[in-house]
Design a protein around this motif. Sequence first.
Motif, PDB file in Angstrom:
ATOM      1  N   ILE A 158       0.867  -1.165   0.000  1.00 20.52           N
ATOM      2  CA  ILE A 158       0.000   0.000   0.000  1.00 20.52           C
ATOM      3  C   ILE A 158       0.908   1.221   0.000  1.00 20.52           C
ATOM      4  CG2 ILE A 158      -1.684   1.334   1.315  1.00 20.52           C
ATOM      5  CD1 ILE A 158      -2.866  -1.140   0.091  1.00 20.52           C
ATOM      6  N   VAL A 159       0.625   2.175  -0.891  1.00 18.03           N
ATOM      7  CA  VAL A 159       1.458   3.368  -1.033  1.00 18.03           C
ATOM      8  C   VAL A 159       0.572   4.604  -0.895  1.00 18.03           C
ATOM      9  CG1 VAL A 159       3.093   4.618  -2.481  1.00 18.03           C
ATOM     10  CG2 VAL A 159       2.973   2.119  -2.621  1.00 18.03           C
ATOM     11  N   ASN A 160       0.925   5.496   0.020  1.00 17.26           N
ATOM     12  CA  ASN A 160       0.214   6.762   0.201  1.00 17.26           C
ATOM     13  C   ASN A 160       1.199   7.914   0.144  1.00 17.26           C
ATOM     14  OD1 ASN A 160      -2.385   5.753   0.568  1.00 17.26           O
ATOM     15  ND2 ASN A 160      -2.063   5.411   2.743  1.00 17.26           N
ATOM     16  N   LEU A 161       0.860   8.959  -0.621  1.00 15.21           N
ATOM     17  CA  LEU A 161       1.656  10.169  -0.643  1.00 15.21           C
ATOM     18  C   LEU A 161       0.733  11.376  -0.637  1.00 15.21           C
ATOM     19  CD1 LEU A 161       3.145   8.185  -3.094  1.00 15.21           C
ATOM     20  CD2 LEU A 161       4.912   9.838  -2.573  1.00 15.21           C
ATOM     21  N   ASN A 162       1.243  12.508  -0.173  1.00 14.62           N
ATOM     22  CA  ASN A 162       0.468  13.738  -0.238  1.00 14.62           C
ATOM     23  C   ASN A 162       1.392  14.938  -0.205  1.00 14.62           C
ATOM     24  OD1 ASN A 162       0.510  14.904   2.727  1.00 14.62           O
ATOM     25  ND2 ASN A 162       0.230  12.676   2.890  1.00 14.62           N
ATOM     26  N   ASP A 163       0.883  16.045  -0.739  1.00 15.94           N
ATOM     27  CA  ASP A 163       1.527  17.340  -0.544  1.00 15.94           C
ATOM     28  C   ASP A 163       0.551  18.196   0.257  1.00 15.94           C
ATOM     29  OD1 ASP A 163      -0.400  18.163  -2.411  1.00 15.94           O
ATOM     30  OD2 ASP A 163       1.021  18.190  -4.076  1.00 15.94           O
ATOM     31  N   SER A 164       0.641  19.480   0.171  1.00 12.59           N
ATOM     32  CA  SER A 164      -0.229  20.313   1.002  1.00 12.59           C
ATOM     33  C   SER A 164      -1.667  20.340   0.518  1.00 12.59           C
ATOM     34  CB  SER A 164       0.311  21.751   1.036  1.00 12.59           C
ATOM     35  OG  SER A 164       0.359  22.295  -0.272  1.00 12.59           O
ATOM     36  N   LYS A 165      -1.932  19.849  -0.723  1.00 10.90           N
ATOM     37  CA  LYS A 165      -3.275  19.943  -1.278  1.00 10.90           C
ATOM     38  C   LYS A 165      -3.817  18.621  -1.807  1.00 10.90           C
ATOM     39  CE  LYS A 165      -3.029  24.808  -2.658  1.00 10.90           C
ATOM     40  NZ  LYS A 165      -3.158  25.768  -3.783  1.00 10.90           N
ATOM     41  N   SER A 166      -2.998  17.826  -2.441  1.00 12.25           N
ATOM     42  CA  SER A 166      -3.461  16.631  -3.154  1.00 12.25           C
ATOM     43  C   SER A 166      -2.919  15.369  -2.508  1.00 12.25           C
ATOM     44  CB  SER A 166      -3.047  16.689  -4.628  1.00 12.25           C
ATOM     45  OG  SER A 166      -3.572  17.840  -5.255  1.00 12.25           O
ATOM     46  N   ALA A 167      -3.497  14.215  -2.895  1.00 10.25           N
ATOM     47  CA  ALA A 167      -3.113  12.940  -2.286  1.00 10.25           C
ATOM     48  C   ALA A 167      -3.116  11.834  -3.329  1.00 10.25           C
ATOM     49  CB  ALA A 167      -4.058  12.586  -1.148  1.00 10.25           C
ATOM     50  N   PHE A 168      -2.288  10.821  -3.087  1.00 11.45           N
ATOM     51  CA  PHE A 168      -2.258   9.602  -3.899  1.00 11.45           C
ATOM     52  C   PHE A 168      -2.448   8.420  -2.973  1.00 11.45           C
ATOM     53  CE2 PHE A 168       0.257   5.888  -5.136  1.00 11.45           C
ATOM     54  CZ  PHE A 168      -0.354   5.563  -6.340  1.00 11.45           C
ATOM     55  N   VAL A 169      -3.349   7.496  -3.334  1.00  9.44           N
ATOM     56  CA  VAL A 169      -3.492   6.232  -2.633  1.00  9.44           C
ATOM     57  C   VAL A 169      -3.362   5.115  -3.661  1.00  9.44           C
ATOM     58  CG1 VAL A 169      -4.868   7.099  -0.724  1.00  9.44           C
ATOM     59  CG2 VAL A 169      -6.016   6.368  -2.788  1.00  9.44           C
ATOM     60  N   GLY A 170      -2.504   4.147  -3.367  1.00  5.20           N
ATOM     61  CA  GLY A 170      -2.252   3.104  -4.354  1.00  5.20           C
ATOM     62  C   GLY A 170      -1.987   1.760  -3.726  1.00  5.20           C
ATOM     63  N   ALA A 171      -2.070   0.731  -4.558  1.00  2.00           N
ATOM     64  CA  ALA A 171      -1.755  -0.638  -4.163  1.00  2.00           C
ATOM     65  C   ALA A 171      -0.945  -1.264  -5.271  1.00  2.00           C
ATOM     66  CB  ALA A 171      -3.028  -1.439  -3.909  1.00  2.00           C
ATOM     67  N   ILE A 172       0.201  -1.821  -4.915  1.00  2.00           N
ATOM     68  CA  ILE A 172       1.094  -2.454  -5.881  1.00  2.00           C
ATOM     69  C   ILE A 172       1.154  -3.940  -5.591  1.00  2.00           C
ATOM     70  CG2 ILE A 172       3.492  -2.660  -6.640  1.00  2.00           C
ATOM     71  CD1 ILE A 172       3.815   0.323  -6.067  1.00  2.00           C
ATOM     72  N   GLY A 173       0.848  -4.747  -6.600  1.00  2.00           N
ATOM     73  CA  GLY A 173       1.024  -6.189  -6.515  1.00  2.00           C
ATOM     74  C   GLY A 173       2.036  -6.610  -7.549  1.00  2.00           C
ATOM     75  N   THR A 174       3.164  -7.184  -7.118  1.00  2.00           N
ATOM     76  CA  THR A 174       4.197  -7.564  -8.077  1.00  2.00           C
ATOM     77  C   THR A 174       3.806  -8.844  -8.800  1.00  2.00           C
ATOM     78  OG1 THR A 174       5.430  -8.899  -6.477  1.00  2.00           O
ATOM     79  CG2 THR A 174       5.971  -6.542  -6.616  1.00  2.00           C
ATOM     80  N   ALA A 175       4.566  -9.160  -9.819  1.00  2.00           N
ATOM     81  CA  ALA A 175       4.287 -10.314 -10.634  1.00  2.00           C
ATOM     82  C   ALA A 175       4.485 -11.614  -9.866  1.00  2.00           C
ATOM     83  CB  ALA A 175       5.180 -10.314 -11.870  1.00  2.00           C
ATOM     84  N   THR A 176       4.015 -12.713 -10.472  1.00  2.00           N
ATOM     85  CA  THR A 176       4.134 -14.012  -9.835  1.00  2.00           C
ATOM     86  C   THR A 176       5.570 -14.532  -9.930  1.00  2.00           C
ATOM     87  OG1 THR A 176       3.332 -14.942 -11.909  1.00  2.00           O
ATOM     88  CG2 THR A 176       1.745 -14.668 -10.157  1.00  2.00           C
TER      89      THR A 176
END
Length: 340
Positions: A314-332
């Motif tokens: 799970i990856v979360n980033l933000n600055d003073s105004k906007s945000a990113f929420v993500g999920a990374i699943g690597t290959a098999t």
Amino acid sequence: MASPRQLPRNPAPAGTVFALTQSAITYAASGQTLNSLGYAQGGSVSFAADTATNAGGATVTVGALQSVYDASGAGPIEKYILTINIPSLGINQTYDASNTITVGNAQSTTTTGYVQITSGASAGKYLDFNITSLAWLATGSWNTTNVAPPANGNDALNEAGSASTFLLGYQTPVSAMPTTGQAIYYAGANDPNGNPVTRVSIGSFFNGNGGPNAAIAGVVTITASFAAGGGNITGTVNNTTATYLTGYNASGSAVYATQPWNNLSLTGNIAGNLISGTANVTSNPANSTSLASGASGAIKGGFYGPNADQIGLIVNLNDSKSAFVGAIGTATKSNVIILP
């Protein structure tokens, strides 16, 4: 990249309950208007960590698998009944995952779309839920909103709710974790030399600058260095793009645009079968759908499969105004390079 034929056809028996690894945020938009093409513009959106939901957790329960044929006789179409439970929001909603289609042993994707919540503290609100199967690991997202999705295809205005990406699956037993060496994990297809070349979806950008939200994709490479009881990971998400809705054409079809997004660095520590650490932007395209320079956040996740076959983050980033929420699943596992 692993062939879809190598993926388990039905990895989760009916009755299986998965605890979600997630990181939820709350959001609230105000002052938005529709432009002539029917999408939201202007106004502002605020974001904050949804601490109650993150503390209370969430689960997905797998129901009975049904094999049916569509109206044309094609199929079989495998229908999974899923129930998502989010205690802090009073949600215990069952989905007929009717868009889960598997022919033979092909990889399947579930996307259910918005449904109205029928009971509990969130009754009357709307829940969007989707999940993508990746063998031992699945990534997905959910989103609640207080505004009904407009029937005419326009954007909803001035929404408020919660949103999260998540991981679920079969975590690697701690006793089976490697204690020496390295493994390189990729997400997406590789070129003949083993270099990742295909962007994969990694999450959503929530725009606090009055511009559009966007779907983010990139090329993921993660190196895990194992040691007794732990180790560390380093990774990059490069060649990233943001794709967003610009409106609708004369026939009513959605029109999208794509532009560069922030590249990311990932750094974390391994404790048992779990990963925690930080994410930072390493580029700034300085456009309407990107984070500002210096944006940072957190990663959390772990290893999945019987022998650390996959990494989920799970990856979360933000600055003073906007945000990113993500999920990374690597290959098999066939896409994992083991080094001495």
